[in-house]
Design an enzyme around this catalytic site. Sequence first.
Site, short mmCIF file in Angstrom:
data_model
loop_
_atom_site.label_atom_id
_atom_site.label_comp_id
_atom_site.label_asym_id
_atom_site.label_seq_id
_atom_site.Cartn_x
_atom_site.Cartn_y
_atom_site.Cartn_z
N GLY A 97 0.84 -1.21 0.00
CA GLY A 97 0.00 0.00 0.00
C GLY A 97 0.86 1.25 0.00
O GLY A 97 1.85 1.32 0.72
N ASP A 122 -1.14 2.80 8.24
CA ASP A 122 -1.84 2.09 9.33
C ASP A 122 -1.14 2.18 10.69
O ASP A 122 -1.74 1.88 11.71
CB ASP A 122 -1.99 0.60 8.97
N THR A 126 3.59 2.92 5.84
CA THR A 126 2.18 2.52 5.82
C THR A 126 1.37 3.53 6.62
O THR A 126 1.83 4.00 7.66
CB THR A 126 1.97 1.11 6.43
N ARG A 149 -6.33 -1.43 8.36
CA ARG A 149 -6.20 -2.89 8.29
C ARG A 149 -6.68 -3.46 9.61
O ARG A 149 -7.79 -3.19 10.01
CB ARG A 149 -4.77 -3.29 7.94
N ASP A 165 0.91 0.19 11.98
CA ASP A 165 0.73 -1.11 12.65
C ASP A 165 2.00 -1.94 12.75
O ASP A 165 1.93 -3.14 12.96
CB ASP A 165 -0.37 -1.92 11.92
N ASP A 200 3.70 -4.24 6.55
CA ASP A 200 3.88 -5.56 7.12
C ASP A 200 4.18 -6.64 6.06
O ASP A 200 5.12 -7.42 6.20
CB ASP A 200 2.56 -5.85 7.86
N ARG A 219 1.48 -4.95 -5.79
CA ARG A 219 1.43 -6.19 -5.03
C ARG A 219 1.89 -7.28 -6.00
O ARG A 219 1.52 -7.25 -7.17
CB ARG A 219 0.02 -6.43 -4.49
P1 ADP Z 1 2.01 -4.00 2.73
O1 ADP Z 1 3.49 -4.02 2.55
O2 ADP Z 1 1.45 -2.62 2.56
O3 ADP Z 1 1.58 -4.68 4.01
P2 ADP Z 1 1.08 -6.32 1.16
O4 ADP Z 1 0.64 -7.09 2.33
O5 ADP Z 1 0.19 -6.28 -0.03
O6 ADP Z 1 1.36 -4.79 1.49
O7 ADP Z 1 2.50 -6.90 0.70
C1 ADP Z 1 3.20 -6.32 -0.38
C2 ADP Z 1 3.97 -7.36 -1.14
O8 ADP Z 1 4.93 -7.97 -0.28
C3 ADP Z 1 3.15 -8.53 -1.66
O9 ADP Z 1 2.47 -8.23 -2.86
C4 ADP Z 1 4.25 -9.56 -1.91
O10 ADP Z 1 4.94 -9.28 -3.09
C5 ADP Z 1 5.17 -9.30 -0.72
N1 ADP Z 1 4.85 -10.26 0.34
C6 ADP Z 1 3.88 -10.20 1.28
N2 ADP Z 1 3.85 -11.31 2.05
C7 ADP Z 1 4.83 -12.12 1.57
C8 ADP Z 1 5.31 -13.43 1.89
N3 ADP Z 1 4.77 -14.14 2.91
N4 ADP Z 1 6.33 -13.94 1.17
C9 ADP Z 1 6.89 -13.23 0.17
N5 ADP Z 1 6.47 -12.01 -0.19
C10 ADP Z 1 5.47 -11.45 0.48
#
Ligand code: ADP
Length: 326
Positions: free
Chosen positions: A14, A131, A129, A175, A133, A106, A75
């Site tokens: 995000g 959030d 972020t 979130r 969080d 996260d 993502r």
């Molecule tokens: P944020 O970083 O804002 O929390 P996301 O949860 O969408 O956003 O995570 C962003 C990107 O990080 C995902 O699209 C993916 O490429 C990578 N990612 C998230 N979780 C994992 C995971 N368990 N293993 C590998 N890459 C991950």
Amino acid sequence: MGAINCIGILTSGGDAPGMNAAIRAVTRAAIFNGFEVKGIYRGYRGLITGEIKPFKTENVSNIIQQGGTILKTARCQEFQTAEGRRQAYETLQREGIDALVVIGGDGSLTGARIFAQEYDYPIIGLPGTIDNDLYGTDLTIGYDTALNTIMEAVDKIRDTASSHERLFFIEVMGRDAGFLALNGALATGCEAAIIPEISTEIDQLKELVENGFRKSKNSSIVLVAESPHTGGAMQLAERVKNEYPQYDVRVTILGHIQRGGSPSAQDRILASRLGAAAIDALLDGQRNVMVGIRNDEIVYVPFSRAIKFDKPINRELLNTLRRLSI
Ligand code: ADP
């Protein structure tokens, strides 16, 4: 571990206001310390597809005040697979990038942690972020701006709410965290905040109604954190319509407006400090840590802690909100 000459930067997940200020700070501090810098576009996807370009100081001119991220964000499902990460590693080798700075939330730091372990590769994370969080840092980049956006929006809704004597549920992002809802409610004099952190302890809606809110008021506004735990504003409004039909209820979902806009002074300063500290962290030989801020001091938080623990809500804030909303 080889010497670090070239540092790659990416923004992932995000987007949040202040990400550009962080990109600028990382780039400038890296160049100041004699490193080469490469910008990686569209988060982990750009690592896989090789969307990368060398960054000079002028590539980050005039962006500190801009919302969003000039590096774009995405993502990326493939990065969650071993094959995707293998391709990413090959790109890094081909481009001669020796370390990464990942700006994201996260999920992005979870990906960073897995990749760093799998390939014994140095990564520094920055908490980007709205959030707020991430555990181990008092603040995340983008949170303060989003809070200010919420404050302005709720102030406007208050004008119409009081003219019509209505009960408004306003849904804000976060979130699974209630920081935006709770502090947004405090900043705007809301009657309550419904947040996921305490949704399993009490029926917040019932408590709100039974405590006789709105008795002496001509409008009530309740901020609701979007989350399966709170049910969101729509679901709560439905419940009020069914269980307490005497109220004239309205719902506003603030949505993506909360992610945009020019970053606040606090976010620009935070992003600049954390961005510069990411380069200090690499110079210090730190690896696989998130750079955060606690009590106005820079701290290094291992990825394992930043992503594993839930950041607790400050109960004093909740208490203050309750006492002031009578
Ligand atoms: P944020 O970083 O804002 O929390 P996301 O949860 O969408 O956003 O995570 C962003 C990107 O990080 C995902 O699209 C993916 O490429 C990578 N990612 C998230 N979780 C994992 C995971 N368990 N293993 C590998 N890459 C991950």
